[in-house]
Design a protein around this motif. Sequence first.
Motif, PDB file in Angstrom:
ATOM      1  N   ALA A   1       0.811  -1.164  -0.061  1.00  0.00           N
ATOM      2  CA  ALA A   1      -0.109   0.004  -0.041  1.00  0.00           C
ATOM      3  C   ALA A   1       0.803   1.310   0.108  1.00  0.00           C
ATOM      4  O   ALA A   1       1.891   1.215   0.960  1.00  0.00           O
ATOM      5  N   PRO A   2       0.603   2.161  -0.980  1.00  0.00           N
ATOM      6  CA  PRO A   2       1.392   3.503  -0.930  1.00  0.00           C
ATOM      7  C   PRO A   2       1.300   4.179   0.372  1.00  0.00           C
ATOM      8  O   PRO A   2       0.355   4.315   1.146  1.00  0.00           O
ATOM      9  N   ARG A   3       2.610   4.705   1.018  1.00  0.00           N
ATOM     10  CA  ARG A   3       2.708   5.254   1.973  1.00  0.00           C
ATOM     11  C   ARG A   3       2.627   4.312   3.412  1.00  0.00           C
ATOM     12  O   ARG A   3       2.251   5.163   4.446  1.00  0.00           O
ATOM     13  N   LYS A   4       2.287   3.334   3.097  1.00  0.00           N
ATOM     14  CA  LYS A   4       2.000   2.362   4.232  1.00  0.00           C
ATOM     15  C   LYS A   4       3.045   1.016   4.262  1.00  0.00           C
ATOM     16  O   LYS A   4       2.658  -0.075   4.521  1.00  0.00           O
ATOM     17  N   GLU A   5       4.160   1.395   3.600  1.00  0.00           N
ATOM     18  CA  GLU A   5       5.428   0.474   3.432  1.00  0.00           C
ATOM     19  C   GLU A   5       5.538  -0.312   4.414  1.00  0.00           C
ATOM     20  O   GLU A   5       5.791  -1.508   4.515  1.00  0.00           O
ATOM     21  N   ARG A   6       5.660   0.011   5.872  1.00  0.00           N
ATOM     22  CA  ARG A   6       6.040  -0.619   7.029  1.00  0.00           C
ATOM     23  C   ARG A   6       4.890  -1.279   7.438  1.00  0.00           C
ATOM     24  O   ARG A   6       5.212  -1.861   8.700  1.00  0.00           O
ATOM     25  N   LYS A   7       3.815  -1.208   7.342  1.00  0.00           N
ATOM     26  CA  LYS A   7       2.738  -1.928   7.815  1.00  0.00           C
ATOM     27  C   LYS A   7       2.732  -3.422   7.644  1.00  0.00           C
ATOM     28  O   LYS A   7       3.373  -3.799   6.599  1.00  0.00           O
ATOM     29  N   VAL A   8       1.902  -4.244   8.216  1.00  0.00           N
ATOM     30  CA  VAL A   8       1.893  -5.525   8.161  1.00  0.00           C
ATOM     31  C   VAL A   8       0.594  -5.926   8.212  1.00  0.00           C
ATOM     32  O   VAL A   8      -0.422  -5.198   8.497  1.00  0.00           O
ATOM     33  N   CYS A   9       0.308  -7.195   7.726  1.00  0.00           N
ATOM     34  CA  CYS A   9      -1.196  -7.814   7.641  1.00  0.00           C
ATOM     35  C   CYS A   9      -1.371  -8.697   9.002  1.00  0.00           C
ATOM     36  O   CYS A   9      -0.576  -9.612   9.074  1.00  0.00           O
ATOM     37  N   LYS A  10      -2.327  -8.372   9.775  1.00  0.00           N
ATOM     38  CA  LYS A  10      -2.690  -9.514  10.758  1.00  0.00           C
ATOM     39  C   LYS A  10      -3.666 -10.596  10.272  1.00  0.00           C
ATOM     40  O   LYS A  10      -4.526 -10.384   9.659  1.00  0.00           O
ATOM     41  N   LEU A  11      -3.277 -11.958  10.310  1.00  0.00           N
ATOM     42  CA  LEU A  11      -4.037 -13.100   9.883  1.00  0.00           C
ATOM     43  C   LEU A  11      -5.168 -13.259  10.709  1.00  0.00           C
ATOM     44  O   LEU A  11      -4.884 -13.194  12.019  1.00  0.00           O
ATOM     45  N   VAL A  12      -6.511 -13.472  10.354  1.00  0.00           N
ATOM     46  CA  VAL A  12      -7.458 -13.772  11.081  1.00  0.00           C
ATOM     47  C   VAL A  12      -7.897 -15.223  10.785  1.00  0.00           C
ATOM     48  O   VAL A  12      -8.039 -15.841  11.983  1.00  0.00           O
ATOM     49  N   LYS A  13      -7.551 -15.912   9.717  1.00  0.00           N
ATOM     50  CA  LYS A  13      -7.759 -17.235   9.406  1.00  0.00           C
ATOM     51  C   LYS A  13      -6.400 -17.880   8.907  1.00  0.00           C
ATOM     52  O   LYS A  13      -5.343 -17.121   8.535  1.00  0.00           O
ATOM     53  N   SER A  14      -6.284 -19.057   8.957  1.00  0.00           N
ATOM     54  CA  SER A  14      -5.032 -19.878   8.741  1.00  0.00           C
ATOM     55  C   SER A  14      -4.790 -19.752   7.305  1.00  0.00           C
ATOM     56  O   SER A  14      -5.789 -19.663   6.169  1.00  0.00           O
ATOM     57  N   LEU A  15      -3.726 -19.596   6.773  1.00  0.00           N
ATOM     58  CA  LEU A  15      -3.429 -19.734   5.496  1.00  0.00           C
ATOM     59  C   LEU A  15      -2.109 -20.595   5.014  1.00  0.00           C
ATOM     60  O   LEU A  15      -1.603 -21.314   5.872  1.00  0.00           O
ATOM     61  N   TYR A  16      -1.980 -21.081   3.871  1.00  0.00           N
ATOM     62  CA  TYR A  16      -1.005 -22.132   3.416  1.00  0.00           C
ATOM     63  C   TYR A  16       0.381 -21.768   3.852  1.00  0.00           C
ATOM     64  O   TYR A  16       0.563 -20.445   3.780  1.00  0.00           O
ATOM     65  N   GLY A  17       1.171 -22.509   4.228  1.00  0.00           N
ATOM     66  CA  GLY A  17       2.527 -22.174   4.677  1.00  0.00           C
ATOM     67  C   GLY A  17       2.545 -22.064   6.212  1.00  0.00           C
ATOM     68  O   GLY A  17       3.886 -22.379   6.617  1.00  0.00           O
ATOM     69  N   LEU A  18       1.681 -21.979   6.827  1.00  0.00           N
ATOM     70  CA  LEU A  18       1.735 -21.738   8.420  1.00  0.00           C
ATOM     71  C   LEU A  18       2.023 -23.335   8.819  1.00  0.00           C
ATOM     72  O   LEU A  18       1.369 -24.186   8.349  1.00  0.00           O
ATOM     73  N   LYS A  19       2.679 -23.283   9.903  1.00  0.00           N
ATOM     74  CA  LYS A  19       2.999 -24.735  10.719  1.00  0.00           C
ATOM     75  C   LYS A  19       1.735 -25.233  11.056  1.00  0.00           C
ATOM     76  O   LYS A  19       1.505 -26.741  10.778  1.00  0.00           O
ATOM     77  N   GLN A  20       0.930 -24.383  11.879  1.00  0.00           N
ATOM     78  CA  GLN A  20      -0.240 -24.840  12.379  1.00  0.00           C
ATOM     79  C   GLN A  20      -1.472 -24.746  11.226  1.00  0.00           C
ATOM     80  O   GLN A  20      -2.766 -25.016  11.350  1.00  0.00           O
ATOM     81  N   ALA A  21      -1.317 -24.545   9.952  1.00  0.00           N
ATOM     82  CA  ALA A  21      -2.374 -24.434   8.976  1.00  0.00           C
ATOM     83  C   ALA A  21      -3.329 -25.528   8.955  1.00  0.00           C
ATOM     84  O   ALA A  21      -4.762 -25.070   9.038  1.00  0.00           O
ATOM     85  N   PRO A  22      -3.105 -26.617   9.036  1.00  0.00           N
ATOM     86  CA  PRO A  22      -4.103 -27.812   8.782  1.00  0.00           C
ATOM     87  C   PRO A  22      -4.981 -27.959  10.035  1.00  0.00           C
ATOM     88  O   PRO A  22      -5.932 -28.694   9.978  1.00  0.00           O
TER      89      PRO A  22
END
Length: 104
Positions: A82-103
């Motif tokens: 996002a423009p002018r928000k380069e240092r921000k991160v996304c907080k996950l609400v649900k599991s996504l592929y790649g997470l160790k506890q995703a399944p």
Amino acid sequence: MKADGSIDKYKARLVIKGYKQKEGLDYFDTYSPVTRINSIRMILAIAALRNLEVHQMDVKTAFLNGNLDEEICMEQLEGFVAPRKERKVCKLVKSLYGLKQAPK
């Protein structure tokens, strides 16, 4: 792919850098609630032979509907920052592929 070998449509999947997670800090337990299609077919065949009643559950989306017990954040995607928000991160609400506890 189409029958002639040409590309029909492109698919994308958002994958998290789960290898950066630390056991005991970012996740505690892992397991997989999904099964192979052969197992489901076998159970349905046995139920049909014995005239049993089968209750349906949604296995296809179980992987992506996992709740997270811990607060997990991810960096913004390359090319989608996002423009002018380069240092921000996304907080996950649900599991996504790649997470160790995703399944989970």
